[in-house]
Design a protein around this motif. Structure first.
Motif, short mmCIF file in Angstrom:
data_model
loop_
_atom_site.label_atom_id
_atom_site.label_comp_id
_atom_site.label_asym_id
_atom_site.label_seq_id
_atom_site.Cartn_x
_atom_site.Cartn_y
_atom_site.Cartn_z
N GLY A 69 0.81 -1.21 0.00
CA GLY A 69 0.00 0.00 0.00
C GLY A 69 0.84 1.26 0.00
N TYR A 70 1.88 1.31 0.83
CA TYR A 70 2.74 2.49 0.89
C TYR A 70 3.50 2.68 -0.42
CZ TYR A 70 2.40 4.28 5.68
OH TYR A 70 1.97 4.88 6.82
N PHE A 71 4.02 1.60 -0.97
CA PHE A 71 4.79 1.72 -2.22
C PHE A 71 3.91 2.27 -3.34
CE2 PHE A 71 6.42 0.28 -6.26
CZ PHE A 71 7.78 0.51 -6.16
N TYR A 72 2.72 1.69 -3.47
CA TYR A 72 1.82 2.16 -4.52
C TYR A 72 1.46 3.64 -4.31
CZ TYR A 72 -2.51 2.81 -7.15
OH TYR A 72 -3.48 3.31 -7.99
N GLY A 73 1.11 4.00 -3.06
CA GLY A 73 0.71 5.37 -2.79
C GLY A 73 1.83 6.38 -3.04
N ILE A 74 3.02 6.07 -2.54
CA ILE A 74 4.15 6.99 -2.71
C ILE A 74 4.52 7.13 -4.17
CG2 ILE A 74 6.62 7.29 -2.23
CD1 ILE A 74 6.05 5.96 0.51
N LEU A 75 4.55 6.02 -4.90
CA LEU A 75 4.91 6.07 -6.32
C LEU A 75 3.90 6.88 -7.11
CD1 LEU A 75 6.87 5.12 -8.49
CD2 LEU A 75 5.51 3.02 -8.71
N MET A 76 2.62 6.65 -6.87
CA MET A 76 1.60 7.35 -7.65
C MET A 76 1.53 8.84 -7.30
SD MET A 76 0.43 5.60 -9.98
CE MET A 76 -0.56 7.01 -10.45
N LEU A 77 1.75 9.19 -6.04
CA LEU A 77 1.71 10.60 -5.66
C LEU A 77 2.93 11.36 -6.20
CD1 LEU A 77 0.38 10.35 -2.00
CD2 LEU A 77 -0.83 11.23 -4.00
N LEU A 225 5.35 -15.82 -2.27
CA LEU A 225 4.02 -15.77 -2.86
C LEU A 225 2.99 -15.25 -1.87
CD1 LEU A 225 2.06 -16.38 -5.15
CD2 LEU A 225 1.97 -18.76 -4.38
N GLY A 226 3.10 -15.69 -0.62
CA GLY A 226 2.20 -15.18 0.42
C GLY A 226 2.37 -13.69 0.63
N GLY A 227 3.61 -13.21 0.60
CA GLY A 227 3.86 -11.78 0.74
C GLY A 227 3.28 -10.97 -0.41
N ALA A 228 3.38 -11.51 -1.62
CA ALA A 228 2.81 -10.83 -2.79
C ALA A 228 1.29 -10.76 -2.68
CB ALA A 228 3.22 -11.56 -4.07
N LEU A 229 0.66 -11.83 -2.21
CA LEU A 229 -0.80 -11.82 -2.02
C LEU A 229 -1.21 -10.79 -0.97
CD1 LEU A 229 -1.72 -15.62 -2.10
CD2 LEU A 229 -2.34 -13.87 -3.78
N ALA A 230 -0.47 -10.73 0.13
CA ALA A 230 -0.79 -9.76 1.18
C ALA A 230 -0.62 -8.33 0.66
CB ALA A 230 0.11 -10.00 2.39
N SER A 231 0.41 -8.10 -0.17
CA SER A 231 0.61 -6.76 -0.73
C SER A 231 -0.52 -6.39 -1.69
CB SER A 231 1.96 -6.69 -1.45
OG SER A 231 1.92 -7.40 -2.67
N LEU A 232 -1.02 -7.38 -2.41
CA LEU A 232 -2.17 -7.14 -3.28
C LEU A 232 -3.35 -6.62 -2.46
CD1 LEU A 232 -3.41 -7.40 -6.11
CD2 LEU A 232 -3.95 -9.78 -5.57
N SER A 233 -3.55 -7.20 -1.30
CA SER A 233 -4.60 -6.74 -0.39
C SER A 233 -4.35 -5.30 0.03
CB SER A 233 -4.65 -7.66 0.83
OG SER A 233 -5.81 -7.45 1.59
N GLY A 234 -3.10 -4.96 0.37
CA GLY A 234 -2.78 -3.62 0.81
C GLY A 234 -2.96 -2.57 -0.29
N ILE A 235 -2.59 -2.92 -1.52
CA ILE A 235 -2.73 -1.96 -2.62
C ILE A 235 -4.21 -1.70 -2.92
CG2 ILE A 235 -2.26 -1.57 -5.06
CD1 ILE A 235 0.27 -3.29 -4.71
#
Length: 346
Positions: A69-77, A225-235
């Motif tokens: 979530g933070y990575f997506y938000g910071i990158l997009m802003l 893979l579990g970490g990628a799935l959790a990050s999908l939830s956060g984004i």
């Protein structure tokens, strides 16, 4: 692969059919609420995968939720180009997956297993959450984006496909399609040879090593893979709410997915998905009526599960319903355990 029309598959089918038609039957507000619930299912699926099937008890899935979530938000802003949102979305999942791979590599190639994995992941999660809560000053900026301390970052843009912005029902169906794809993919994965290898490692790591399985490698890959799935939830959560705060990595946020999966049935993806949706709806219902007893009730349910239904409430329900249908045949089992067949074949 032959699909068995047992209770689990029938309930999963009915659930997705209901989710498809739900926006046609209710208000936009309720659809938006359900979209947030669906976005949280991915983190529960990640816990069910790595804990239920691979036997890796992790308390750090909320860490990857926050990283995504933070990575997506910071990158997009910083980029501020709506056409870049899909790229940022994919990059967020990849980056969180790489971080979880690195953490998993350190843990599993270092010979750490069992409860110590849970302790390490929880400590790392709380350390990152504490650090992010201290970033309120103007010096804590990445590009043009202030990290905001405990208030987090706001005004995160939603996903856009070209000039088409995913809001309202469009965002809901986007999340639903992703959930359906991920759910089916995981169901296929856990009944593949690689999925059977995960279960073999869960049941007996040392014996699996003796039969030639590269246990640390398999554990590291499924953890990533579990970490990628959790990050999908956060984004998806960041796209839904437009904000991201350190509280998404707090102690309660770290333990809640584990408790939900344990109560529903940790060795069953469908049970984890359904129980997560039920709990989130129930918690919101209580909050709307002025009560805050959802966690207390969840704790009591978990005690019941531990004492009386160790396989999980929904898994026990699935098995009971199938036992009624299959009598006098043997009861169906939803805790796939083909370890003997896999090891014998090896």
């Amino acid at each position: 692969m032959k699909i068995k029309m047992n209770t689990e598959n029938m309930i999963a089918t009915l659930l997705f059919l209901f989710l498809i038609v739900y926006p046609l039957m209710t208000s936009a507000y309720k659809v938006l609420n359900l979209a947030s619930f669906l976005s949280m299912v991915f983190i529960s699926l990640s816990v069910a995968l790595i804990w239920g099937y691979a036997g890796i008890f992790s308390s750090g899935q909320s860490l990857f939720f926050g990283i995504g979530g933070y990575f997506y938000g910071i990158l997009m802003l910083n980029v501020t180009q709506p056409s870049f949102t899909l790229v940022a979305f994919i990059l967020g999942v990849v980056v969180a997956g790489l971080v979880s791979w690195l953490l998993g590599y350190i843990i599993f190639y270092g010979g750490v297993n069992d409860m110590f994995v849970g302790l390490i992941t929880l400590c790392v999660t709380l350390a990152i959450e504490t650090f992010m809560a201290q970033t309120a000053g103007p010096e804590w900026k990445i590009g043009n984006v202030s990290l905001g301390g405990y208030n987090g970052i706001n005004s995160i843009p939603t996903i856009s496909i070209g000039s088409f912005s995913l809001v309202g029902n469009n965002l809901y169906y986007f999340i639903l399609i992703l959930l359906l794809v991920v759910y089916i993919s995981l169901r296929l994965l856990v009944v593949s040879r690689w999925g059977y290898a995960l279960i073999a490692i869960r049941e007996n790591r040392e014996r699996s090593k003796m039969f030639g399985y590269n246990v640390p490698f398999i554990q590291t890959m499924v953890f990533a893979l579990g970490g990628a799935l959790a990050s999908l939830s956060g984004i998806l959560y960041a796209c839904w709410g437009g904000y991201m705060t350190p509280s998404t990595m707090s102690l309660s946020a770290a333990t809640l997915p584990v408790v939900l999966v344990a109560a529903g049935g940790r060795k069953n993806l469908t049970a984890g998905m359904i129980f997560t949706l039920i709990y989130l709806w129930f918690a919101q219902y209580l909050s709307a009526n002025g009560n805050q007893y959802a966690l207390v009730i969840l704790g009591l349910l978990l005690l019941v599960v531990i004492l009386l239904l160790p396989q999980g409430m929904l898994v026990a329900l699935f098995n009971w319903l199938d036992s009624l249908k299959l009598r006098p045949k043997a009861r169906a089992s939803y805790e796939i355990n083909p370890v003997k067949e896999v090891l014998h074949e090896k």
